[in-house]
Design an enzyme around this catalytic site. Structure first.
Site, PDB file in Angstrom:
ATOM      1  N   SER A  78      35.093  20.822 -38.565  1.00  0.00           N
ATOM      2  CA  SER A  78      33.661  20.508 -38.596  1.00  0.00           C
ATOM      3  C   SER A  78      32.945  21.555 -39.431  1.00  0.00           C
ATOM      4  O   SER A  78      33.402  22.704 -39.517  1.00  0.00           O
ATOM      5  CB  SER A  78      33.081  20.512 -37.170  1.00  0.00           C
ATOM      6  N   TYR A  93      32.453  24.659 -28.820  1.00  0.00           N
ATOM      7  CA  TYR A  93      32.769  23.705 -29.887  1.00  0.00           C
ATOM      8  C   TYR A  93      32.807  24.403 -31.241  1.00  0.00           C
ATOM      9  O   TYR A  93      33.760  24.237 -32.017  1.00  0.00           O
ATOM     10  CB  TYR A  93      31.740  22.578 -29.904  1.00  0.00           C
TER      11      TYR A  93
END
Length: 259
Positions: free
Chosen positions: A150, A164
């Protein structure tokens, strides 16, 4: 040679978290290029329904429901694949989760859940599938592992998703380490670092696309074609020389800085 640059005909792929969102986009792209695609997801009904819908285009998409957040689940998935296929050409590690909470109350269970699924599970799935990946690998047609990281692992997102963001940075670095180890076996490891794509993890992009797009230089969120096209590039002959790197696919957001 060039006419088959992006072809995946005859190849077998496994996409984790493939029933929706980014995983489904990738699975659809692989099917369009001729691959046989297995998708896995925790919710059996959604996984089966997605496989049936994706197969309507004429390709072969097979559902393998299961929970890979545990090592037992990882082992079960690997055993199922190896019982069905002598080789695995492409593995896409897409399954992931997040936990959002302010720093002062961020819970251990949230941290562990995110780190386990986003970093631990894909590592041990790769380990468990080394045999069929190496069986597929040739100098002229390497096997492929594509890790979905990401842009949150590259630049700081001010949203309270601490685990995350840390997990995606770790996964990107793990991609490099795995690539260095496996290239000698003709297994190419690379990564995709998406920005805003509509998914259950990115509910802002899913539910407020216009608002999110306003902050992106390209003035839109990512589409099926954007994700599928980039994944096809990495999985096909076109991406054979892309080793250990993450392709950022975010419409220019990280290029200008997030502010």
């Amino acid at each position: 040679m060039l006419e088959n640059l992006f072809s995946l005909k005859g190849r077998v792929a496994l996409v984790t978290g493939g029933s929706k969102g980014i995983g489904r986009m990738i699975a659809e792209g692989f099917l369009a290029q001729g691959a046989k695609v297995y998708i896995t997801a925790r919710k059996a009904d959604q996984c089966e329904a997605a496989a049936a819908e994706l197969s309507k285009g004429g390709g072969q998409c097979i559902a393998l429901p299961g929970d890979i957040s545990t090592l037992d689940g990882v082992k079960a998935l690997a055993e199922t694949i190896m019982a069905r296929e002598a080789k695995l050409d492409i593995l896409v590690n897409n399954a992931g989760t997040l936990w959002m909470a302010p720093l002062d109350v961020y819970p251990e269970k949230g941290w562990d859940k995110v780190m386990d699924l986003n970093v631990k599970s894909p590592f041990f799935l790769i380990q468990a599938l080394l045999e069929p990946l190496k069986a597929a690998a040739r100098p002229d047609q390497p096997a492929k592992i594509i890790n979905i990281t990401s842009i949150d692992g590259i630049t700081v997102n001010k949203v309270d998703t601490f685990a995350y963001q840390a997990s995606k940075a770790a996964f990107a670095h793990l991609t490099k380490r795995l690539a260095a180890d496996l290239i000698g076996h003709n297994v190419v490891v690379s990564a995709l670092a998406p920005g805003a794509f509509a998914s259950d993890l990115n509910v802002y992009a899913r539910d407020h696309a216009e608002m999110v797009a306003a902050a992106i230089p390209a003035k839109r969120i990512g589409t099926l074609e954007d994700m599928a096209g980039t994944a096809i590039y990495l999985a096909s002959r076109a991406g054979d020389y892309m080793v250990g790197e993450a392709v950022v696919i975010d419409g220019g957001l990280t290029a200008i800085g997030r502010g």
